[in-house]
Design a protein around this motif. Structure first.
Motif, PDB file in Angstrom:
ATOM      1  N   THR A 273      -2.775 -15.002  -4.919  1.00 42.58           N
ATOM      2  CA  THR A 273      -2.286 -14.079  -5.955  1.00 42.58           C
ATOM      3  C   THR A 273      -1.347 -14.770  -6.938  1.00 42.58           C
ATOM      4  O   THR A 273      -1.382 -14.464  -8.130  1.00 42.58           O
ATOM      5  CB  THR A 273      -1.599 -12.848  -5.329  1.00 42.58           C
TER       6      THR A 273
ATOM      7  N   PHE B 130      -1.779 -19.303  -1.580  1.00 41.45           N
ATOM      8  CA  PHE B 130      -1.110 -18.171  -2.216  1.00 41.45           C
ATOM      9  C   PHE B 130      -1.961 -17.779  -3.423  1.00 41.45           C
ATOM     10  O   PHE B 130      -1.592 -17.980  -4.575  1.00 41.45           O
ATOM     11  CB  PHE B 130       0.305 -18.590  -2.614  1.00 41.45           C
TER      12      PHE B 130
ATOM     13  N   ASN C 176       8.941 -12.700   6.579  1.00 38.08           N
ATOM     14  CA  ASN C 176       9.458 -12.658   5.207  1.00 38.08           C
ATOM     15  C   ASN C 176      10.662 -13.576   4.987  1.00 38.08           C
ATOM     16  O   ASN C 176      11.582 -13.258   4.239  1.00 38.08           O
ATOM     17  CB  ASN C 176       9.793 -11.209   4.824  1.00 38.08           C
TER      18      ASN C 176
ATOM     19  N   ASN D 139       6.190 -15.343  -0.837  1.00 39.64           N
ATOM     20  CA  ASN D 139       4.870 -14.924  -0.369  1.00 39.64           C
ATOM     21  C   ASN D 139       5.086 -13.850   0.686  1.00 39.64           C
ATOM     22  O   ASN D 139       5.432 -14.142   1.825  1.00 39.64           O
ATOM     23  CB  ASN D 139       4.111 -16.128   0.200  1.00 39.64           C
ATOM     24  N   GLU D 140       4.874 -12.617   0.298  1.00 43.89           N
ATOM     25  CA  GLU D 140       5.156 -11.478   1.171  1.00 43.89           C
ATOM     26  C   GLU D 140       4.189 -11.363   2.337  1.00 43.89           C
ATOM     27  O   GLU D 140       4.423 -10.589   3.260  1.00 43.89           O
ATOM     28  CB  GLU D 140       5.145 -10.187   0.353  1.00 43.89           C
ATOM     29  N   THR D 141       3.105 -12.135   2.320  1.00 43.85           N
ATOM     30  CA  THR D 141       2.140 -12.058   3.417  1.00 43.85           C
ATOM     31  C   THR D 141       2.540 -12.916   4.609  1.00 43.85           C
ATOM     32  O   THR D 141       1.939 -12.825   5.663  1.00 43.85           O
ATOM     33  CB  THR D 141       0.734 -12.502   2.947  1.00 43.85           C
TER      34      THR D 141
END
Length: 171
Positions: free
Chosen positions: A14, A12, A114, A108-110
């Motif tokens: 970001t 993650f 979701n 973590n939107e990736t």
């Protein structure tokens, strides 16, 4: 006080990069957190400002900020932390809430489907934790009032058996 950031076994980037940004470190310091530990897993971060120190990196000129990839267990880190900031993985959430530690989760939107957002939203609605986006993390820390969080109920193993018996018609 001690803040612990974890991404568990995931990547993650970001979240790790944001947690190590001046904006997050500044707001943590302003809230009284003097020790900041980031467990980055396989995430990339800019090591330019850090010195390698055994299994971890320590920020140059600030030994109270450290970054490491993995440890066998995070339980000791959770115990020491006065605040945990985490990806919204179910195992991490349960471990931290059972220890009654203030928790901010960043889904973590990736990830596919979701599912982290769904879990985070449900627990926010119950008042057990706060959720944020990566960009909103400094404001989430600034606004966090740990006394407003509702303690997570303790684990009662017999409740699962009772629910299962009821569902199966054995009760």
């Amino acid at each position: 006080m001690h803040a612990f950031v974890t991404v568990g076994s995931t990547r993650f980037d970001t979240l790790v990069q944001r947690a190590l940004s001046d904006s997050v470190i500044d707001v943590l310091r302003s809230k009284g957190y003097s020790k900041i530990v980031v467990q980055c897993g396989n995430s990339d971060f800019n090591t330019e400002s850090y010195e390698r120190c055994g299994d971890c990196w320590v920020r140059k000129g600030d030994e109270d900020i450290e970054v490491w990839r993995f440890k066998e267990s995070l339980q000791e880190e959770y115990k020491q932390a006065d605040l945990v900031i985490s990806h919204a993985g179910s195992g991490t959430i349960l471990d931290v809430l059972r220890m009654r530690k203030p928790l901010i989760v960043i889904p973590n939107e990736t990830l596919l489907d979701n599912h982290q957002q769904e879990l985070a939203s449900a627990l926010v609605n119950l008042g057990h934790l706060k959720a944020s986006t990566v960009l909103g993390l400094p404001e989430a820390i600034r606004r966090l009032d740990p006394s407003s969080l509702i303690p997570f109920p303790p684990f009662v193993g017999s409740r699962f058996k009772e629910m299962l018996d009821d569902e199966m018609g054995f009760a």
